[in-house]
Design a protein around this motif. Sequence first.
Motif, PDB file in Angstrom:
ATOM      1  N   ARG A  81     -19.807  54.359 -28.682  1.00  0.00           N
ATOM      2  CA  ARG A  81     -20.882  53.369 -28.665  1.00  0.00           C
ATOM      3  C   ARG A  81     -20.431  52.112 -29.397  1.00  0.00           C
ATOM      4  O   ARG A  81     -19.545  52.147 -30.258  1.00  0.00           O
ATOM      5  N   PHE A  82     -21.086  50.982 -29.052  1.00  0.00           N
ATOM      6  CA  PHE A  82     -20.898  49.727 -29.775  1.00  0.00           C
ATOM      7  C   PHE A  82     -21.949  49.637 -30.880  1.00  0.00           C
ATOM      8  O   PHE A  82     -23.140  49.869 -30.637  1.00  0.00           O
ATOM      9  N   PHE A  83     -21.498  49.258 -32.087  1.00  0.00           N
ATOM     10  CA  PHE A  83     -22.397  49.044 -33.219  1.00  0.00           C
ATOM     11  C   PHE A  83     -22.263  47.592 -33.676  1.00  0.00           C
ATOM     12  O   PHE A  83     -21.140  47.080 -33.821  1.00  0.00           O
ATOM     13  N   ALA A  84     -23.402  46.947 -33.891  1.00  0.00           N
ATOM     14  CA  ALA A  84     -23.375  45.563 -34.382  1.00  0.00           C
ATOM     15  C   ALA A  84     -22.841  45.538 -35.811  1.00  0.00           C
ATOM     16  O   ALA A  84     -23.203  46.385 -36.641  1.00  0.00           O
ATOM     17  N   LEU A  85     -21.945  44.581 -36.077  1.00  0.00           N
ATOM     18  CA  LEU A  85     -21.419  44.421 -37.433  1.00  0.00           C
ATOM     19  C   LEU A  85     -22.585  44.132 -38.371  1.00  0.00           C
ATOM     20  O   LEU A  85     -23.499  43.371 -38.032  1.00  0.00           O
ATOM     21  N   SER A  86     -22.571  44.752 -39.530  1.00  0.00           N
ATOM     22  CA  SER A  86     -23.735  44.661 -40.424  1.00  0.00           C
ATOM     23  C   SER A  86     -24.041  43.233 -40.860  1.00  0.00           C
ATOM     24  O   SER A  86     -25.192  42.896 -41.117  1.00  0.00           O
ATOM     25  N   ARG A  87     -23.019  42.385 -40.930  1.00  0.00           N
ATOM     26  CA  ARG A  87     -23.245  40.996 -41.333  1.00  0.00           C
ATOM     27  C   ARG A  87     -22.922  40.071 -40.172  1.00  0.00           C
ATOM     28  O   ARG A  87     -21.973  40.293 -39.426  1.00  0.00           O
ATOM     29  N   LEU A  88     -23.726  39.030 -40.048  1.00  0.00           N
ATOM     30  CA  LEU A  88     -23.546  38.081 -38.952  1.00  0.00           C
ATOM     31  C   LEU A  88     -22.403  37.124 -39.266  1.00  0.00           C
ATOM     32  O   LEU A  88     -22.086  36.873 -40.440  1.00  0.00           O
TER      33      LEU A  88
END
Length: 280
Positions: A235-242
């Motif tokens: 799965r793809f996970f969004a990086l915790s910080r933008l």
Amino acid sequence: MKNFLMIWVAFLCMGAVCVMAQDMRTSHLSQEKKRQMMQKKADDELLQAKAEAKEKILEIKNDKKKLKAAIADLTFRNENLKLGNIGLEKSILKLKETQVKLKADLSESQVVNQELAGFIKINAKELQSLLVQSPQSALIRDRHQFLDPILGSGENPEKFPSMDDITQMADTLFGEIKASGEVKITMTDIIDRQGREQKARVLTLGNFTGIYMLKKASGSKDEIGFLLYSDQSQRFFALSRLPSSGMAAKMAAYFKGESPDVPMDISKGGALRQLTHQLN
């Protein structure tokens, strides 16, 4: 008077004799007629018996011919059967020789097949590892599961790989090679920064970098950030910080087709994990 009586007696006697003679003639004629009838009946029966005997003799002769023909036919068929048996015995002998050869060939082919199956299994294991580690598996779910029966993993018993399996392995490998060199935008599921599954536009730069654009509520600015790929869940996970505002602007411009440049992490996420501590 005495003479008259004697004449009368003689006359009576003659009458009686005449009557008796007449009765004897009648009886003789009746007997003769009966004899002739019996003779005729005997002659008729004799003729009938002769006719029946002649018919029986003819029937026996015909049956004898049929019997001789049947015996000749059986003799001929018996000879053919003997010849056929000789041919069958030769065929059986050849088949036994062929069977021995086939058993030897089968034993040899089993060894070759086992070696081939082992070789294919090794390649299937390597392909499975490649697919699990590829970010493309986040876009195409469960694409490596067709390898489970070949590897005998999970609930699938191990099976000998077929030509269809080998063809699918080759097609999947070439598909992975092609996809790993493509830049494309896809609509797919990701896990956002809050741990929720959401639909997002995903930009993949080969197998190096994933960038997402997440639509927000009306009036809010779309969220843009980097993605990290997990080979554990594919799965793809969004990086915790933008990313920084400048980097986010470049990403947005690339999504819109307004810029040919976009940030890329050639370390497949390693640099992003370090960079995230320096962002903002």
